[in-house]
Design an enzyme around this catalytic site. Structure first.
Site, PDB file in Angstrom:
ATOM      1  N   ASP A  33      -8.070   3.551  -0.416  1.00 33.50           N
ATOM      2  CA  ASP A  33      -6.727   3.450  -0.994  1.00 33.50           C
ATOM      3  C   ASP A  33      -6.531   4.435  -2.143  1.00 33.50           C
ATOM      4  OD1 ASP A  33      -6.055   1.494   0.800  1.00 33.50           O
ATOM      5  OD2 ASP A  33      -6.320  -0.176  -0.596  1.00 33.50           O
ATOM      6  N   ASP A  69      -9.436  -0.392  -4.127  1.00 33.39           N
ATOM      7  CA  ASP A  69      -8.844  -0.931  -2.911  1.00 33.39           C
ATOM      8  C   ASP A  69      -7.854  -2.016  -3.305  1.00 33.39           C
ATOM      9  OD1 ASP A  69      -9.323  -0.637   0.121  1.00 33.39           O
ATOM     10  OD2 ASP A  69      -9.210  -2.796  -0.143  1.00 33.39           O
ATOM     11  N   HIS A 104       0.825  -1.209   0.000  1.00 29.34           N
ATOM     12  CA  HIS A 104       0.000   0.000   0.000  1.00 29.34           C
ATOM     13  C   HIS A 104       0.861   1.263   0.000  1.00 29.34           C
ATOM     14  CE1 HIS A 104      -3.349  -2.670   0.907  1.00 29.34           C
ATOM     15  NE2 HIS A 104      -4.175  -1.669   0.750  1.00 29.34           N
TER      16      HIS A 104
END
Length: 278
Positions: free
Chosen positions: A157, A170, A26
């Site tokens: 995200d 995401d 991420h």
């Protein structure tokens, strides 16, 4: 020993799982510009920096960068009209959109079961049939009678701008359970495999909440906002199944799960969460 296979395999497939690996992925995707002229060099630099901060045994920068290059060059289907994260670039991406929404009002409080009912409303469903019946599954959980109260906080995200519309994205690093000496090939992340993960992990509920957060954000920030025109839905990107443009399942790339319900579902869910629809 693993079985030999000619099926496509992501460079990320053999890397370890766990919360730290998810955090690592991420953090890189948040900072990387997928449209960078030298994508591999940019991802290698971002991967090296991230691993210096959060080293993980068995993960090296070269393999990580190679795998994430496959992720950002994979087309995202009808969610983005086929464009990849690289096509869209950082200039059309809002990373880590944080949100906070109050649940309930002086009128009263709704329940999770009321939100569950939206998933089984045929007028709101994704025309592809994705996630049909999930509402009954959610309504059967022990949490269904829970009252929606307090504050709901989170972070999306990425929000992608596709022409004049916006989509929730995401990133997921889930591994699919294997049997014996099976290899984690990209085709394990076909539509059926991904929908199974979505349902088991209750990601559809998360996706709906994210769509509500985006709906509210756009209603505050975008002049002449119209959900029917400006909300494109949600995409869940299972990165271990994304291998660039080289392999597809019909017209959808492995690792890319899209959900495009009627945008009215976000409007209705927002009203339920706020307690306005009782």
């Amino acid at each position: 020993m693993h079985e030999k296979t000619d099926k496509p395999i992501s460079a990320l497939a053999g890397l370890p799982g766990g919360v730290n690996f998810g955090t690592l992925v991420h953090s890189i995707l948040e900072k990387n510009d997928p449209a960078a002229k030298d994508l591999k060099a940019d991802l290698l630099e971002k991967s090296s920096t991230a691993l210096n901060r959060l080293p993980i045994e068995g993960v090296d920068a070269d393999t990580l960068a190679a795998g994430l290059s496959e992720v950002v060059t994979t087309g995202l289907g009808d969610l983005t009209e086929g464009f990849s994260l690289r096509d869209i670039g950082a200039k059309n991406r809002l990373a880590e959109l944080e949100f906070e929404m109050s649940m309930g009002s002086e009128r009263g409080y709704s329940t999770l079961k009321q939100l569950a009912g939206l998933f089984d409303d045929e007028s709101l469903a994704d025309p592809s049939g994705a996630l049909v019946g999930y509402g009954k599954q959610l309504a059967a959980t022990s949490a269904a009678s829970s009252t929606l109260h307090g504050f709901l906080t989170g972070s999306i995200d990425a929000v992608l701008k596709v022409k004049d519309a916006f989509a929730v994205v995401d990133y997921k690093t889930n591994r699919i359970a294997l049997q014996g000496d099976e290899v984690l090939t990209a085709d394990k992340y076909d539509s059926a495999g991904m929908e199974k993960i979505m349902r088991e992990s209750h990601y559809p509920l998360q996706a709906l909440i994210y769509m509500v957060a985006l709906h509210r954000f756009l209603s505050w920030r975008l002049p002449s906002y119209d959900p029917a025109k400006h909300l494109r839905g949600a995409g869940y990107l299972f990165v271990r199944g994304m291998v660039g443009q080289s392999s597809t399942e019909s017209d959808m790339h492995y690792g890319v799960f899209t959900w495009r319900p009627n945008p009215e579902i976000a409007v209705r869910a927002s009203e339920i969460i706020s307690g306005a629809q009782l």
